[in-house]
Design an enzyme around this catalytic site. Structure first.
Site, PDB file in Angstrom:
ATOM      1  N   GLU A  76      40.984  43.313  34.114  1.00  0.00           N
ATOM      2  CA  GLU A  76      40.766  43.245  35.411  1.00  0.00           C
ATOM      3  C   GLU A  76      41.743  43.890  36.332  1.00  0.00           C
ATOM      4  O   GLU A  76      41.958  43.624  37.419  1.00  0.00           O
ATOM      5  CB  GLU A  76      40.647  41.807  36.126  1.00  0.00           C
ATOM      6  CG  GLU A  76      39.185  41.405  35.498  1.00  0.00           C
ATOM      7  CD  GLU A  76      38.793  39.954  36.564  1.00  0.00           C
ATOM      8  OE1 GLU A  76      37.880  40.235  37.382  1.00  0.00           O
ATOM      9  OE2 GLU A  76      39.318  38.871  36.358  1.00  0.00           O
ATOM     10  N   HIS A  95      45.618  37.589  41.414  1.00  0.00           N
ATOM     11  CA  HIS A  95      44.254  37.224  41.281  1.00  0.00           C
ATOM     12  C   HIS A  95      44.256  35.953  40.482  1.00  0.00           C
ATOM     13  O   HIS A  95      44.751  35.725  39.619  1.00  0.00           O
ATOM     14  CB  HIS A  95      43.653  38.269  40.548  1.00  0.00           C
ATOM     15  CG  HIS A  95      42.181  37.949  39.843  1.00  0.00           C
ATOM     16  ND1 HIS A  95      41.245  37.708  40.892  1.00  0.00           N
ATOM     17  CD2 HIS A  95      41.853  37.742  38.709  1.00  0.00           C
ATOM     18  CE1 HIS A  95      40.248  37.362  40.002  1.00  0.00           C
ATOM     19  NE2 HIS A  95      40.384  37.355  38.755  1.00  0.00           N
ATOM     20  N   HIS A  97      41.610  32.092  39.412  1.00  0.00           N
ATOM     21  CA  HIS A  97      40.312  31.420  39.462  1.00  0.00           C
ATOM     22  C   HIS A  97      40.366  29.920  39.963  1.00  0.00           C
ATOM     23  O   HIS A  97      39.769  28.997  39.499  1.00  0.00           O
ATOM     24  CB  HIS A  97      39.788  31.409  37.972  1.00  0.00           C
ATOM     25  CG  HIS A  97      39.544  32.674  37.384  1.00  0.00           C
ATOM     26  ND1 HIS A  97      39.591  33.024  36.100  1.00  0.00           N
ATOM     27  CD2 HIS A  97      39.377  33.955  37.823  1.00  0.00           C
ATOM     28  CE1 HIS A  97      39.591  34.144  35.738  1.00  0.00           C
ATOM     29  NE2 HIS A  97      39.507  35.005  36.955  1.00  0.00           N
ATOM     30  N   HIS A 165      33.531  33.421  40.873  1.00  0.00           N
ATOM     31  CA  HIS A 165      34.485  33.930  39.986  1.00  0.00           C
ATOM     32  C   HIS A 165      36.134  33.487  40.539  1.00  0.00           C
ATOM     33  O   HIS A 165      36.782  32.843  39.693  1.00  0.00           O
ATOM     34  CB  HIS A 165      34.759  35.369  40.089  1.00  0.00           C
ATOM     35  CG  HIS A 165      35.682  36.407  39.425  1.00  0.00           C
ATOM     36  ND1 HIS A 165      35.737  37.599  39.115  1.00  0.00           N
ATOM     37  CD2 HIS A 165      36.879  35.682  38.882  1.00  0.00           C
ATOM     38  CE1 HIS A 165      36.818  37.929  38.450  1.00  0.00           C
ATOM     39  NE2 HIS A 165      37.395  36.675  38.029  1.00  0.00           N
TER      40      HIS A 165
HETATM   41 MN    MN Z   1      39.223  36.970  37.145  1.00  0.00          MN
END
Ligand code: MN
Length: 241
Positions: A76, A95, A97, A165
């Site tokens: 990613e 980023h 979760h 996500h």
């Molecule tokens: Mn991810």
């Protein structure tokens, strides 16, 4: 010490902080723009943030191709490159979760700042849904086209949720991005608690602006810096001031 070496040291600390604060677990990643070349960024090879050492940090072109370093990169990484490409004001991206944020990506209710220290997450937090443009996917941001679509939904804001996500935050500095990523999770927890008790009175956009303006003028040791020193100690790092 060179700017690059200093930046890599800070990026390792940032990774350990997001792990210690439970923003990232086995997954999630932190990047920063290359201090000597705005057309590149620094990001670890693909491993859990808690494990990252200076030797894991790789260098990428904004399109996600490797410029320097070795190892298997995060799939990613396009999240990061696409945001740096679109936003010259952004110098760091997280980023994650983090679990309390995810519910707000799958219901109509928006995540909004509820407490003064959380204003950094921004008054308006959109949700990017991979389904809208790409139909059924595995929900990961696996190429530049998907990364740019996410960056477009983020727009000029600080935070964007990703349906089913997680979330991504963008900051003018590494310390700001790490701060916003921690406070996004904190705000989600508080919002879930408050809404169970009754109607929520959120911060107004005007309050958010005033708080952010003050934070951005913080002198060394204030605001993002003070939080950074606290989180360094939490993550087992020596404080640096
Ligand atoms: Mn991810």
């Amino acid at each position: 010490m060179s700017d690059l070496k200093t930046a890599i040291g800070e990026l390792v600390a940032a990774n350990r902080i997001v792990a210690a604060e439970k923003v990232c677990d086995a997954f999630g990643h932190v990047s920063m723009r290359h201090p000597e070349d705005p057309k590149k960024f620094l990001l670890s090879r693909g491993r859990a943030p808690e494990l990252i050492e200076a030797s894991d940090i790789m260098q990428f072109h904004l399109d996600g191709t490797v410029f320097a370093g070795s190892g298997k990169p995060y799939l990613e990484r396009f999240i990061h490159g696409a945001i740096y490409e679109m936003r010259p004001d952004v110098n760091a991206v997280v980023h994650s979760h983090s679990y309390s944020v995810v519910p707000f990506s799958v219901v109509g209710e928006r995540l909004r700042p509820i407490m003064h220290v959380c204003a950094t997450i921004g008054a308006d937090i959109p949700v990017w849904d991979a389904q809208t443009r790409f139909g059924d996917t595995d929900l990961l941001v696996a190429n530049m086209e998907q990364g740019r679509d996410l960056a477009k939904v983020l727009g000029a804001r600080t935070s964007v949720l990703m349906r089913g996500h997680g979330s991504t935050v963008a900051g003018g500095s590494l310390r700001e991005a790490v701060y916003a990523s921690v406070m996004l999770e904190v705000n989600a927890q508080l919002q879930l608690k408050a809404r169970a008790m009754g109607e929520v009175k959120f911060l107004t956009p005007g309050e958010v602006d005033l708080i952010r303006e003050r934070q951005n003028k913080g002198r060394p040791g204030e605001g993002f810096d003070r939080a950074w020193q606290y989180w360094l100690r939490h993550a087992g790092f020596p404080t640096d001031e």
